[in-house]
Motif scaffolding. Structure first.
Motif, PDB file in Angstrom:
ATOM      1  N   ARG A 145       0.860  -1.189   0.000  1.00  0.00           N
ATOM      2  CA  ARG A 145       0.000   0.000   0.000  1.00  0.00           C
ATOM      3  C   ARG A 145       0.896   1.239   0.000  1.00  0.00           C
ATOM      4  O   ARG A 145       1.921   1.285   0.676  1.00  0.00           O
ATOM      5  CB  ARG A 145      -0.887  -0.012   1.257  1.00  0.00           C
ATOM      6  CG  ARG A 145      -1.756   1.219   1.422  1.00  0.00           C
ATOM      7  CD  ARG A 145      -2.701   1.058   2.619  1.00  0.00           C
ATOM      8  NE  ARG A 145      -1.987   0.794   3.856  1.00  0.00           N
ATOM      9  CZ  ARG A 145      -2.113  -0.315   4.573  1.00  0.00           C
ATOM     10  NH1 ARG A 145      -2.901  -1.284   4.187  1.00  0.00           N
ATOM     11  NH2 ARG A 145      -1.429  -0.473   5.698  1.00  0.00           N
ATOM     12  N   THR A 182       0.685  -4.677   3.166  1.00  0.00           N
ATOM     13  CA  THR A 182      -0.695  -4.650   3.643  1.00  0.00           C
ATOM     14  C   THR A 182      -0.992  -5.703   4.699  1.00  0.00           C
ATOM     15  O   THR A 182      -1.914  -5.532   5.490  1.00  0.00           O
ATOM     16  CB  THR A 182      -1.681  -4.826   2.476  1.00  0.00           C
ATOM     17  OG1 THR A 182      -1.372  -6.032   1.780  1.00  0.00           O
ATOM     18  CG2 THR A 182      -1.600  -3.659   1.514  1.00  0.00           C
ATOM     19  N   ASP A 183      -0.245  -6.793   4.724  1.00  0.00           N
ATOM     20  CA  ASP A 183      -0.495  -7.855   5.697  1.00  0.00           C
ATOM     21  C   ASP A 183       0.711  -7.987   6.614  1.00  0.00           C
ATOM     22  O   ASP A 183       1.827  -8.247   6.149  1.00  0.00           O
ATOM     23  CB  ASP A 183      -0.773  -9.186   4.995  1.00  0.00           C
ATOM     24  CG  ASP A 183      -1.119 -10.285   5.975  1.00  0.00           C
ATOM     25  OD1 ASP A 183      -2.291 -10.348   6.406  1.00  0.00           O
ATOM     26  OD2 ASP A 183      -0.217 -11.067   6.337  1.00  0.00           O
ATOM     27  N   GLN A 231      -4.664   0.209   9.479  1.00  0.00           N
ATOM     28  CA  GLN A 231      -5.610  -0.526   8.642  1.00  0.00           C
ATOM     29  C   GLN A 231      -6.950  -0.682   9.351  1.00  0.00           C
ATOM     30  O   GLN A 231      -8.019  -0.530   8.744  1.00  0.00           O
ATOM     31  CB  GLN A 231      -5.033  -1.900   8.285  1.00  0.00           C
ATOM     32  CG  GLN A 231      -5.864  -2.676   7.281  1.00  0.00           C
ATOM     33  CD  GLN A 231      -5.011  -3.545   6.384  1.00  0.00           C
ATOM     34  OE1 GLN A 231      -4.108  -3.057   5.701  1.00  0.00           O
ATOM     35  NE2 GLN A 231      -5.273  -4.835   6.388  1.00  0.00           N
ATOM     36  N   TRP A 266      -8.999   4.493   1.052  1.00  0.00           N
ATOM     37  CA  TRP A 266      -7.557   4.712   1.121  1.00  0.00           C
ATOM     38  C   TRP A 266      -7.104   5.836   0.194  1.00  0.00           C
ATOM     39  O   TRP A 266      -6.104   6.507   0.473  1.00  0.00           O
ATOM     40  CB  TRP A 266      -6.802   3.423   0.798  1.00  0.00           C
ATOM     41  CG  TRP A 266      -6.725   2.476   1.960  1.00  0.00           C
ATOM     42  CD1 TRP A 266      -7.446   1.330   2.148  1.00  0.00           C
ATOM     43  CD2 TRP A 266      -5.883   2.606   3.104  1.00  0.00           C
ATOM     44  NE1 TRP A 266      -7.114   0.738   3.342  1.00  0.00           N
ATOM     45  CE2 TRP A 266      -6.146   1.496   3.950  1.00  0.00           C
ATOM     46  CE3 TRP A 266      -4.926   3.534   3.499  1.00  0.00           C
ATOM     47  CZ2 TRP A 266      -5.478   1.304   5.160  1.00  0.00           C
ATOM     48  CZ3 TRP A 266      -4.269   3.354   4.713  1.00  0.00           C
ATOM     49  CH2 TRP A 266      -4.546   2.256   5.517  1.00  0.00           C
TER      50      TRP A 266
END
Length: 258
Positions: free
Chosen positions: A109, A132-133, A165, A175
């Motif tokens: 991201r 992102t994770d 997040q 976003w």
């Protein structure tokens, strides 16, 4: 990319597990940390070798492995393509194309900077980059346990990305409408969201005792913020200033941020 779990789905009692393992269901639901780590390692490999080519991304798997591994320590930092291009021995446009590939695949991201008009301060122009994770982040960083995570140099940045997040989800924000703000003299706000008629700043702190900072004071004045929320681990609310409140992540997920 699998649809990830959120705290709403896993329950507040599983926040640390969700943070460490990430939201990908097979990782979160694995019977042990070792099993989850094995799945994430295999996922990273298959994603490079199979999923990215199916998306039309033709970067060699070995090159993408190096880039993705080198990108992990940059999590939460301002994007510096020139630095990575020197390390990889390729051009800056090529490095940017690698980043675009992972952005398109939704495993990375990019958070754009905010520019406040008519502000007589030098403002940062570079975007920030996050994985992102957090489970995949920890795997790429070689972090093998929750205990090891707490002593790792990227612990704070990892928790910031995880909490950010959740905050964007709680606020139902897009976003594309989220930014960060910073000046070259050190003032910064982690997340800036325009929510209807309100302009909200958010800070994310991996601490049990959040407090007012010079950055928050600067952001309140320079950005004309209606509110600042400091999100931290916990289940309490603390009033830090007339327009600044610290909210525990557990409480924010059950009661909301506003």
């Amino acid at each position: 990319m699998l649809s990830p779990f959120s705290i709403d789905e896993t329950g507040s009692g599983s926040i640390n597990r969700l943070w460490f393992r990430g939201g990908l269901p097979p990782s979160f639901l694995a019977r042990s940390q070792a099993e989850g780590r094995t799945w994430r390692t295999a996922f990273v490999r298959s994603f490079r070798e199979r999923d990215l080519p199916q998306l039309g991304i033709t970067v060699p798997a070995s090159t993408m492995r190096r880039f993705w591994t080198m990108l992990a320590p940059c999590h939460g930092n301002r994007w510096n393509a020139a630095e990575l291009s020197r390390s990889l021995g390729v051009s800056t446009p090529t490095v940017n194309s690698y980043l675009d590939a992972l952005l398109d695949a939704l495993v990375v991201r990019r958070l754009a900077p905010w520019f406040e008009k008519n502000l007589r301060k030098r403002q940062v122009k570079a975007p920030k980059v996050d994985l992102t994770d957090t489970g995949l982040l920890h795997t790429l960083l070689g972090i093998r346990s929750e205990f090891a995570l707490l002593g790792h140099p990227k612990c704070g940045a990892s928790w910031e990305g995880f909490a950010m997040q959740e905050a964007v989800r709680i606020l139902s924000a897009d976003w594309e409408d989220c930014h960060y703000w910073a000046t070259h003299r050190g003032a910064e706000i982690d997340l800036l969201v325009n929510d209807g008629n309100q302009r909200i700043g958010l800070e994310f702190k991996k601490t049990s005792a959040p407090k007012m900072t010079r950055s928050i004071h600067s952001a309140l004045a320079d950005l004309h913020l209606d509110r600042v929320i400091v999100l931290f681990p916990g289940d309490t609310r603390l009033q830090l200033h007339k327009r600044v409140e610290a909210v525990g992540l557990t409480l924010a997920c059950s009661q909301g941020l506003l």
